[in-house]
Design an enzyme around this catalytic site. Structure first.
Site, PDB file in Angstrom:
ATOM      1  N   GLU A  92      -5.033   1.810   2.648  1.00 30.58           N
ATOM      2  CA  GLU A  92      -4.939   0.615   3.491  1.00 30.58           C
ATOM      3  C   GLU A  92      -5.098   0.960   4.956  1.00 30.58           C
ATOM      4  O   GLU A  92      -5.720   0.217   5.720  1.00 30.58           O
ATOM      5  CB  GLU A  92      -3.605  -0.100   3.262  1.00 30.58           C
ATOM      6  CG  GLU A  92      -3.573  -1.515   3.828  1.00 30.58           C
ATOM      7  CD  GLU A  92      -3.216  -1.581   5.304  1.00 30.58           C
ATOM      8  OE1 GLU A  92      -3.586  -2.565   5.962  1.00 30.58           O
ATOM      9  OE2 GLU A  92      -2.592  -0.648   5.830  1.00 30.58           O
ATOM     10  N   GLU A  93      -4.533   2.090   5.346  1.00 32.53           N
ATOM     11  CA  GLU A  93      -4.522   2.435   6.774  1.00 32.53           C
ATOM     12  C   GLU A  93      -5.885   2.898   7.278  1.00 32.53           C
ATOM     13  O   GLU A  93      -6.095   3.022   8.473  1.00 32.53           O
ATOM     14  CB  GLU A  93      -3.472   3.530   7.039  1.00 32.53           C
ATOM     15  CG  GLU A  93      -2.042   3.137   6.668  1.00 32.53           C
ATOM     16  CD  GLU A  93      -1.452   2.092   7.610  1.00 32.53           C
ATOM     17  OE1 GLU A  93      -2.153   1.674   8.540  1.00 32.53           O
ATOM     18  OE2 GLU A  93      -0.292   1.717   7.388  1.00 32.53           O
ATOM     19  N   ASP A 145       2.949  -7.064   4.499  1.00 29.53           N
ATOM     20  CA  ASP A 145       2.596  -5.903   5.320  1.00 29.53           C
ATOM     21  C   ASP A 145       2.636  -6.216   6.808  1.00 29.53           C
ATOM     22  O   ASP A 145       2.143  -5.439   7.622  1.00 29.53           O
ATOM     23  CB  ASP A 145       1.207  -5.393   4.918  1.00 29.53           C
ATOM     24  CG  ASP A 145       0.928  -3.993   5.454  1.00 29.53           C
ATOM     25  OD1 ASP A 145       1.907  -3.289   5.774  1.00 29.53           O
ATOM     26  OD2 ASP A 145      -0.244  -3.623   5.560  1.00 29.53           O
ATOM     27  N   HIS A 148       4.125   2.594  12.318  1.00 27.29           N
ATOM     28  CA  HIS A 148       3.299   3.562  13.068  1.00 27.29           C
ATOM     29  C   HIS A 148       4.035   4.178  14.262  1.00 27.29           C
ATOM     30  O   HIS A 148       3.485   5.008  14.971  1.00 27.29           O
ATOM     31  CB  HIS A 148       1.964   2.950  13.547  1.00 27.29           C
ATOM     32  CG  HIS A 148       1.101   2.442  12.427  1.00 27.29           C
ATOM     33  ND1 HIS A 148      -0.268   2.383  12.509  1.00 27.29           N
ATOM     34  CD2 HIS A 148       1.410   1.980  11.202  1.00 27.29           C
ATOM     35  CE1 HIS A 148      -0.760   1.890  11.378  1.00 27.29           C
ATOM     36  NE2 HIS A 148       0.247   1.632  10.578  1.00 27.29           N
ATOM     37  N   ASP A 153      -0.273   4.407   0.989  1.00 32.61           N
ATOM     38  CA  ASP A 153      -0.567   5.374   2.052  1.00 32.61           C
ATOM     39  C   ASP A 153       0.265   5.093   3.303  1.00 32.61           C
ATOM     40  O   ASP A 153       0.672   3.959   3.554  1.00 32.61           O
ATOM     41  CB  ASP A 153      -2.062   5.398   2.396  1.00 32.61           C
ATOM     42  CG  ASP A 153      -2.627   4.039   2.748  1.00 32.61           C
ATOM     43  OD1 ASP A 153      -2.260   3.045   2.087  1.00 32.61           O
ATOM     44  OD2 ASP A 153      -3.417   3.943   3.703  1.00 32.61           O
ATOM     45  N   HIS A 179       0.826  -1.214   0.000  1.00 37.74           N
ATOM     46  CA  HIS A 179       0.000   0.000   0.000  1.00 37.74           C
ATOM     47  C   HIS A 179       0.858   1.261   0.000  1.00 37.74           C
ATOM     48  O   HIS A 179       1.942   1.302   0.595  1.00 37.74           O
ATOM     49  CB  HIS A 179      -0.998   0.008   1.155  1.00 37.74           C
ATOM     50  CG  HIS A 179      -0.406  -0.009   2.528  1.00 37.74           C
ATOM     51  ND1 HIS A 179      -0.021   1.127   3.183  1.00 37.74           N
ATOM     52  CD2 HIS A 179      -0.135  -1.034   3.375  1.00 37.74           C
ATOM     53  CE1 HIS A 179       0.437   0.806   4.384  1.00 37.74           C
ATOM     54  NE2 HIS A 179       0.393  -0.503   4.527  1.00 37.74           N
ATOM     55  N   ASP A 231       6.474   0.423   6.668  1.00 34.70           N
ATOM     56  CA  ASP A 231       5.047   0.212   6.394  1.00 34.70           C
ATOM     57  C   ASP A 231       4.561   1.176   5.333  1.00 34.70           C
ATOM     58  O   ASP A 231       4.156   2.280   5.641  1.00 34.70           O
ATOM     59  CB  ASP A 231       4.270   0.386   7.704  1.00 34.70           C
ATOM     60  CG  ASP A 231       2.778   0.150   7.561  1.00 34.70           C
ATOM     61  OD1 ASP A 231       2.379  -0.445   6.553  1.00 34.70           O
ATOM     62  OD2 ASP A 231       2.027   0.563   8.457  1.00 34.70           O
TER      63      ASP A 231
HETATM   64 ZN   LIG Z   1       0.832  -1.440   6.329  1.00 35.57          ZN
END
Ligand SMILES: [Zn+2]
Length: 409
Positions: free
Chosen positions: A162-163, A190, A384, A97, A95, A128
């Site tokens: 995705e997030e 992921d 994150h 984003d 992904h 990520d």
């Molecule tokens: Zn991810």
């Protein structure tokens, strides 16, 4: 020199280029509009240029309408390489984003100006999901450079959103594209672990609840004139811990092996100390093993809430923030699992195992749609977090794993 050795050598020669691409991608933040960003359009443009240069045989852009995004849409890219046989496609989906950086004071540098330090790249999104996005792209670039035709078709999917739920990402793609077939191998890099031995094939069900407790506000010196919502909510929180016993059977496929029920976010109530709060809001994050149903948990939560309402004279209401029953697991013996295990053994010398996790990755979207998908990557799980990083060795190593899978018969 066999084909894989040639590809591995070629990927090693791309090491600096891969690091540079990480830095470039990092400077195109791609935060989703609902998290205060502009979406993925800029990153998608940059990636499309790379796909054209590689070159891929076919590139498809799928635009999911999004009025919140300045461009009016969220980009999703499917890029293809033709193999010897077209009976199946080997997919790698990542992904574009990224999540917001969070508190900047906790970062040792600018989260969107990636920096290299002792074999690692630091920056928002470098793990990520850019590590394996870059790895998958350079695995294909190595095939091209070595003029090797893969055994089957290759599909590189670069998706949005995705997030924040995937509705404008893979969910939209699966509804608007015929590109995915049941016999395809779908790898979603992921999530993973430090030694690359976790192949995720199953996820827990997910239930996020906002819990609102209403009592009556009063002066703290005369609590009998009010109803303390915070006290009642706190009592409910301790009652909710009994869910661990009610739904307590473990499943050894999963890590952790039990269902989890965690009170998490807490909204502020009164701003001063000498007021009995009339309203209280907290949130509950539940991850449920597939053997239990979300309905059963919801019924039990209601039962506990009624008990607290009766005891304290409050009203407790629930608002679902996110609810996703566990998707049907991918078999631990599925071809995609076997292919990753072989590659991980050859590249990293490690024995990878099929596992279930708390979720939720987008593989569940595939599984619900009837596709077998496995989630794998070699990462330290810094997603994150402030100072998110990616080991350059993993960036290069994961590219070799993907190249290995591309060559498998
Ligand atoms: Zn991810």
């Amino acid at each position: 020199m066999n084909k894989f050795t040639r590809l591995a050598k070629r990927i090693d020669s791309f090491r600096d280029e891969m690091v540079n691409m990480q830095i470039r991608l990092c400077a195109l933040p791609s935060i989703s509009p609902s998290s205060g960003g502009e979406g993925e359009v800029q990153k998608a443009r940059y990636l499309t240029d790379f796909l054209k240069q590689t070159p891929f045989d076919d590139i498809e852009l799928i635009q999911a309408p999004d009025l919140e995004a300045p461009a009016g849409y969220r980009p999703n890219i499917l890029a293809f390489v033709n193999g010897h046989r077209s009976t199946r496609t080997i997919w790698i989906m990542t992904h574009m984003d990224v999540v917001p950086p969070g508190e900047l004071a906790q970062w040792r540098g600018d989260p969107f100006k990636a920096w290299v330090e002792a074999g690692k790249i630091y920056g928002r999104g470098v793990e990520d999901n850019q590590q394996d996005m870059v790895a998958s792209l350079f695995a294909v670039k190595a095939l091209r450079a070595e003029k090797i035709i893969p055994s089957f078709n290759i599909g590189i999917a670069l998706v949005s959103d995705e997030e924040t739920g995937s509705l404008k990402g893979i969910d939209y793609v699966l509804k608007h594209s015929q590109a995915f077939k049941k016999e395809d191998l779908i790898i979603v890099p992921d999530s993973g672990n430090e030694d690359g031995t976790q192949i995720e094939v199953a996820e827990k069900g997910l239930l996020w609840l906002k819990v609102k407790t209403v009592g009556r506000q009063a002066h703290a010196s005369t609590p009998e004139k009010g109803v303390n919502s915070f006290k009642a909510a706190s009592f409910l929180i301790t009652e909710l811990d009994s869910l661990h016993r009610t739904f307590g059977d473990p499943d050894p496929l999963f890590e952790p092996a039990i269902s989890t029920f965690e009170p998490t976010k807490k909204e502020a109530n009164v701003p001063n100390i000498n007021t009995i709060p009339g309203e209280d809001v907290f949130y509950l994050d539940t991850r449920l093993l597939p053997k239990y149903t979300l309905e059963a948990v919801e019924a039990q939560i209601q039962k506990l809430a009624r008990k607290v309402e009766k005891r304290f004279g409050v009203t407790i209401t629930f608002e679902v923030q996110q609810r996703a029953p566990a998707a049907p697991p991918t078999s631990a013996r599925a071809s995609v699992v076997t292919a990753i295990r072989r590659a991980v053994k050859d590249v990293y010398g490690a024995r990878a195992k099929a596992r279930g996790i708390g979720g939720g990755t987008v593989a569940a979207v595939f599984r619900r749609a009837g596709y077998e998908a496995a989630v794998w990557s070699k990462i330290d799980e810094t997603a994150h977090q402030p100072n998110e990083y990616c080991h350059i060795d993993n960036l290069v190593g994961d590219a070799k794993v993907f190249a290995h899978v591309f060559l498998q018969e």
